[in-house]
Scaffold this motif. Structure first.
Motif, PDB file in Angstrom:
ATOM      1  N   PHE B  12       0.834  -1.201   0.000  1.00  0.00           N
ATOM      2  CA  PHE B  12       0.000   0.000   0.000  1.00  0.00           C
ATOM      3  C   PHE B  12       0.873   1.257   0.000  1.00  0.00           C
ATOM      4  O   PHE B  12       0.674   2.187  -0.774  1.00  0.00           O
ATOM      5  CB  PHE B  12      -0.940   0.009   1.209  1.00  0.00           C
ATOM      6  CG  PHE B  12      -1.792   1.240   1.276  1.00  0.00           C
ATOM      7  CD1 PHE B  12      -2.818   1.441   0.367  1.00  0.00           C
ATOM      8  CD2 PHE B  12      -1.534   2.233   2.216  1.00  0.00           C
ATOM      9  CE1 PHE B  12      -3.586   2.591   0.403  1.00  0.00           C
ATOM     10  CE2 PHE B  12      -2.291   3.391   2.266  1.00  0.00           C
ATOM     11  CZ  PHE B  12      -3.316   3.573   1.347  1.00  0.00           C
ATOM     12  N   ILE B  15       2.360   1.696  -3.498  1.00  0.00           N
ATOM     13  CA  ILE B  15       1.508   2.223  -4.579  1.00  0.00           C
ATOM     14  C   ILE B  15       1.211   3.703  -4.352  1.00  0.00           C
ATOM     15  O   ILE B  15       0.964   4.441  -5.290  1.00  0.00           O
ATOM     16  CB  ILE B  15       0.204   1.415  -4.817  1.00  0.00           C
ATOM     17  CG1 ILE B  15      -0.719   1.494  -3.620  1.00  0.00           C
ATOM     18  CG2 ILE B  15       0.489  -0.021  -5.214  1.00  0.00           C
ATOM     19  CD1 ILE B  15      -2.125   1.056  -3.994  1.00  0.00           C
ATOM     20  N   VAL B  16       1.284   4.144  -3.093  1.00  0.00           N
ATOM     21  CA  VAL B  16       1.144   5.582  -2.838  1.00  0.00           C
ATOM     22  C   VAL B  16       2.410   6.311  -3.294  1.00  0.00           C
ATOM     23  O   VAL B  16       2.355   7.259  -4.074  1.00  0.00           O
ATOM     24  CB  VAL B  16       0.873   5.859  -1.339  1.00  0.00           C
ATOM     25  CG1 VAL B  16       0.946   7.357  -1.057  1.00  0.00           C
ATOM     26  CG2 VAL B  16      -0.493   5.308  -0.951  1.00  0.00           C
ATOM     27  N   ALA B  21      -1.358   4.795  -6.846  1.00  0.00           N
ATOM     28  CA  ALA B  21      -2.646   5.078  -6.220  1.00  0.00           C
ATOM     29  C   ALA B  21      -3.240   6.354  -6.801  1.00  0.00           C
ATOM     30  O   ALA B  21      -4.431   6.398  -7.144  1.00  0.00           O
ATOM     31  CB  ALA B  21      -2.470   5.205  -4.704  1.00  0.00           C
ATOM     32  N   SER B  24      -4.609   5.780 -10.163  1.00  0.00           N
ATOM     33  CA  SER B  24      -5.846   5.021 -10.196  1.00  0.00           C
ATOM     34  C   SER B  24      -7.026   5.877  -9.719  1.00  0.00           C
ATOM     35  O   SER B  24      -8.155   5.701 -10.181  1.00  0.00           O
ATOM     36  CB  SER B  24      -5.644   3.702  -9.453  1.00  0.00           C
ATOM     37  OG  SER B  24      -6.416   3.561  -8.349  1.00  0.00           O
ATOM     38  N   MET B  62      -2.508  -2.618 -12.846  1.00  0.00           N
ATOM     39  CA  MET B  62      -2.053  -2.444 -11.462  1.00  0.00           C
ATOM     40  C   MET B  62      -1.020  -3.508 -11.093  1.00  0.00           C
ATOM     41  O   MET B  62       0.057  -3.200 -10.593  1.00  0.00           O
ATOM     42  CB  MET B  62      -3.260  -2.533 -10.525  1.00  0.00           C
ATOM     43  CG  MET B  62      -2.911  -2.383  -9.081  1.00  0.00           C
ATOM     44  SD  MET B  62      -2.771  -0.662  -8.631  1.00  0.00           S
ATOM     45  CE  MET B  62      -4.244  -0.443  -7.710  1.00  0.00           C
ATOM     46  N   ILE B  96      -4.657  -5.901  -2.978  1.00  0.00           N
ATOM     47  CA  ILE B  96      -4.532  -4.458  -3.231  1.00  0.00           C
ATOM     48  C   ILE B  96      -5.297  -4.073  -4.503  1.00  0.00           C
ATOM     49  O   ILE B  96      -6.010  -3.060  -4.538  1.00  0.00           O
ATOM     50  CB  ILE B  96      -3.029  -4.075  -3.362  1.00  0.00           C
ATOM     51  CG1 ILE B  96      -2.330  -4.212  -2.007  1.00  0.00           C
ATOM     52  CG2 ILE B  96      -2.869  -2.684  -3.947  1.00  0.00           C
ATOM     53  CD1 ILE B  96      -2.568  -3.078  -1.045  1.00  0.00           C
ATOM     54  N   THR B  97      -5.166  -4.895  -5.529  1.00  0.00           N
ATOM     55  CA  THR B  97      -5.844  -4.591  -6.791  1.00  0.00           C
ATOM     56  C   THR B  97      -7.356  -4.633  -6.633  1.00  0.00           C
ATOM     57  O   THR B  97      -8.075  -3.741  -7.090  1.00  0.00           O
ATOM     58  CB  THR B  97      -5.406  -5.601  -7.880  1.00  0.00           C
ATOM     59  OG1 THR B  97      -3.984  -5.563  -7.969  1.00  0.00           O
ATOM     60  CG2 THR B  97      -6.016  -5.268  -9.214  1.00  0.00           C
ATOM     61  N   ALA B 100      -8.534  -1.609  -4.859  1.00  0.00           N
ATOM     62  CA  ALA B 100      -8.555  -0.423  -5.716  1.00  0.00           C
ATOM     63  C   ALA B 100      -9.804  -0.421  -6.596  1.00  0.00           C
ATOM     64  O   ALA B 100     -10.448   0.613  -6.784  1.00  0.00           O
ATOM     65  CB  ALA B 100      -7.296  -0.375  -6.575  1.00  0.00           C
TER      66      ALA B 100
END
Ligand SMILES: Nc1ncnc2c1ncn2[C@@H]1O[C@H](COP(=O)(O)OP(=O)(O)OP(=O)(O)O)[C@@H](O)[C@H]1O
Ligand SMILES: [Mg+2]
Lengths: 284, 241
Positions: B12, B15-16, B21, B24, B62, B96-97, B100
């Motif tokens: 997490f 991806i930030v 993120a 997305s 992703m 995670i995907t 999202a």
């Protein structure tokens, strides 16, 4: 610690074997040097032993148990230092270390390690902003963060300035003093001289020599003493065998009679041995 | 902390930090923009289509992009010599995907409920989005296994789009109506995906619903097994470079 028997490996994309039947053991508490010319398969051997490459032939025993029978817990015990950068580049050094540390039961004092390696003050910088040498030092911290019992180091000092290389080598020695075992691959013979208890020279995917550095020097040694002196107003150079020099009258005569400019002893260096054993003198 | 939790937090954070993120969320805003611009008074017909695009291509991307970064900067190699199991590695990216995709659904649904009349069952949509995203995150793994760089990943995605997504949409909008073609299309995962998403509008037969559910559930299970089985050779390829 490790017994490697008739290890053979072929990369899937290649025709020929890269590793062609290696036999060696690594004893508990020693620094075992894996040496050899570029492209001979040092890194490949390391990758097999850390189980990045799995389809090998032959046998590898770690602590008397076949390596293929270990699961992911194998990684709880070992530390791996790669020769290339291997961190999350957009996270800081500290975030990288913190993330990986959480995966282990055993946790080393990484702050102290970072301080000693001089990257503690940069711990809040993103790894992408690190210099090459800083990344290499961070690689070492990461390899050590689980207090491993076995450490794999692939050219750990390449790209470091002499001062940082010194610090790293001291850390490596301390690690051994505390009972750690190391497989070290390198082609820096000074490092080998200083660090390695035993070395193996790889040539063409096989081991050509395996012994302590001292024994190798003795075996390949042709230690000489070179005397430079002035005779008839010109400079003359003569070499004597160091082992027989005590009974060499010619030498004593020289020293007594002539105007000596310099006396040098030439010991065989590991560099010489490297070149002799690997047969790499020139490519053209 | 158990490894999976550590991995989820780590993924997490990444991806930030890697702006995945943010990208997305931008895409979700674009979907909302599309909803805003539609003239149709009732967006019931339109809404699942956006989720279809999001749950398929964004899910593949992703997974593909995070693996691409890990390969590129070498962090994948480090991951491979830690006690992270391959199951945990796969599950992390999948969770995670799917999260999202669910976040996109929630954002879109909130917008729709406030501004446009929409008659869709949220929980049916939720289930459908999760399943479609799960399936396609696994497609993302398989495509990544066989892509040596980012260009080839995009190429592989393009092939997937051409082979499955576009025919599915053409048929869905009755732009391509041929009996045999429509039958063959049931083989495509995207057909199952679009069918399941439109089930939330209550306009499909129960036979079709069962087909779509079985396809995606069994398909995901098979893909997961495949992804696990081929992880080692993928790891050897990537770790060995
Ligand atoms: N992923 C790969 N696929 C195919 N061949 C490879 C791969 N990695 C390495 N090789 C080949 O295997 C041989 C050994 O490479 P390796 O990296 O083990 O050498 P090395 O001894 O570590 O060299 P150096 O001192 O330059 O680091 C080389 O000929 C190399 O081209
Ligand atoms: Mg190497």
């Amino acid at each position: 610690m490790f017994q490697v028997k008739n290890l053979t490996y072929k990369y899937p994309r290649n025709q020929a074997n890269t590793i062609k039947g290696l036999d060696f053991e690594i004893r508990q508490g020693e620094i075992f040097g894996l040496l050899g010319p570029s492209g001979v398969g040092k890194s490949t051997t390391q990758k097999i032993m850390v189980r990045l490459l799995t389809n090998y032939r032959g046998e590898i025993y770690y602590r008397n148990r076949d390596l293929i029978t270990y699961d992911k817990d194998y990684y709880q015990e070992i530390g791996v230092g790669f020769e290339v950068p291997v961190h999350f580049s957009k996270l800081t050094a500290e975030e990288n270390i913190a993330f990986f540390k959480k995966l282990y039961h055993n946790k080393a004092d990484t702050d102290t390690l970072m301080k000693r390696l001089g990257i503690y003050d940069d711990r809040k910088k993103k790894v992408s902003e690190f210099s090459k040498g800083m990344k290499i030092r961070l690689n070492f911290v990461r390899a050590m963060l689980n207090n491993p019992v076995m450490l794999f180091l692939d050219e750990p000092t390449i790209g470091l300035d002499p001062a940082n290389a010194r610090i790293l080598k001291n850390l490596i020695k301390e690690y051994r003093e505390q009972g750690g075992t190391i497989l070290l691959s390198t082609h820096l013979m000074n490092d080998v001289d200083e660090l390695c208890d035993r070395v193996a020279f790889m040539v063409d995917g096989q081991i050509a020599e395996i012994d302590t550095p001292q024994n190798l020097k003795r075996k390949y040694g042709k230690s000489t003493v070179e005397v430079e002196y002035v005779k008839d107003s010109s400079l003359v150079k003569t070499a004597f065998n160091l082992e027989t020099i005590s009974s060499d009258n010619l030498f004593f005569e020289l020293v007594r009679r002539e105007k000596i400019i310099s006396i040098h002893s030439n010991e065989t260096t590991l560099d010489d041995i490297f070149i002799k054993v690997t047969g790499v003198e020139s490519y053209a | 902390m158990p490894n999976l939790v550590v991995l989820l937090f780590g993924e997490f954070k990444r991806i930030v930090e890697y702006k995945i993120a943010a990208a997305s969320i931008v895409v979700a805003l674009i979907w909302i923009g599309v909803l805003y611009l539609t003239e149709a008074p009732d967006i019931t017909f339109f809404f699942p289509l956006l989720l279809f695009l999001d749950g398929t291509s964004m899910a593949i991307l992703m997974v593909g992009v995070t693996i691409f970064f890990e390969k590129q900067e070498g962090s994948l190699r480090t991951i491979l010599v830690t006690p992270i199991s391959k199951t945990d590695y796969l599950l992390t990216k999948i969770l995670i995907t799917v999260s999202a995709s669910v976040l996109t659904l929630v954002l879109l649904y909130i917008y729709a409920v406030i501004f446009k009349p929409v008659s869709l069952n949220f929980f049916a949509l939720l289930g459908a989005v999760m399943l479609v995203s799960l399936f396609h995150s696994l497609v993302g793994f398989i495509l990544s296994y066989y892509s040596k760089d980012f260009t080839s990943l995009l190429m592989n995605m393009f092939v997937y789009t051409l082979a499955f997504m576009i025919p599915t949409m053409l048929e869905h909008f009755n732009l391509l109506a041929h009996n045999l073609f429509s039958k063959l299309l049931y083989l495509a995962p995207t057909k199952a995906a679009i069918t399941l998403l439109y089930a939330s509008a209550g306009t499909i037969s129960s036979g079709e619903l069962i087909y779509a559910l079985l396809y995606l559930v069994i398909g995901s299970a098979l893909l997961f097994i495949y992804a696990l089985k081929h992880f080692d050779s993928f790891a050897a390829r990537e770790g060995g470079v």
